[in-house]
Design a protein around this motif. Sequence first.
Motif, short mmCIF file in Angstrom:
data_model
loop_
_atom_site.label_atom_id
_atom_site.label_comp_id
_atom_site.label_asym_id
_atom_site.label_seq_id
_atom_site.Cartn_x
_atom_site.Cartn_y
_atom_site.Cartn_z
N GLU A 1 0.87 -1.24 0.04
CA GLU A 1 -0.07 0.02 -0.02
C GLU A 1 0.77 1.29 0.03
O GLU A 1 0.32 2.27 -0.01
CB GLU A 1 -0.85 0.00 1.11
N HIS A 2 2.19 1.46 0.03
CA HIS A 2 3.14 2.27 -0.05
C HIS A 2 2.85 3.26 1.06
O HIS A 2 2.79 4.39 0.90
CB HIS A 2 3.04 3.16 -1.35
N ASP A 3 2.52 2.67 2.34
CA ASP A 3 1.78 3.77 3.50
C ASP A 3 2.97 3.95 4.47
O ASP A 3 2.47 4.60 5.60
CB ASP A 3 0.69 2.94 4.04
N ALA A 4 4.17 3.61 4.54
CA ALA A 4 5.06 3.94 5.24
C ALA A 4 6.55 3.58 4.78
O ALA A 4 6.86 3.17 3.79
CB ALA A 4 5.12 3.03 6.73
N GLY A 5 7.37 4.44 5.32
CA GLY A 5 8.95 4.24 4.91
C GLY A 5 9.97 4.76 5.95
O GLY A 5 9.39 5.71 6.69
N VAL A 6 11.17 4.10 5.97
CA VAL A 6 12.07 4.72 6.91
C VAL A 6 13.36 5.12 5.94
O VAL A 6 13.72 4.29 5.16
CB VAL A 6 12.52 3.71 7.78
N PHE A 7 14.02 6.19 6.22
CA PHE A 7 15.47 6.36 5.47
C PHE A 7 16.13 7.49 6.21
O PHE A 7 15.67 8.11 7.24
CB PHE A 7 14.96 6.95 4.14
#
Length: 111
Positions: free
Chosen positions: A62-68
């Motif tokens: 769902e492309h609902d979170a990310g970390v970078f």
Amino acid sequence: MSMQTDAEKTRALNDELRQHLLGGGAVITAGIAELGPEAVERLVKTIAVFDDFCHANDPYEEHDAGVFDFDGTTVMFKIDYYDKALKFHSPNPADPTVTERVITIMRADEY
């Protein structure tokens, strides 16, 4: 003609918010605001082009979170789904007529 699955609809709506800040609201935490307006602007652009989605970090696709990493700070973004009154969870995140999306941008140490 193929019908989009709910996950595909949700992903498209999430990408629209993440990439263009359209179709929902955006919130930054105090820790992100402290980075200053120029950094926040760059951070929003970084999130717009973020594409490091894989099964491990996006199991529902769902492309609902990310970390970078952003200038040495671990940053997270998360999209939540609310009802139109912003009181409860959305009854159907794939349906924009019953969903308010909110993307929150935070430092990982604020989570």
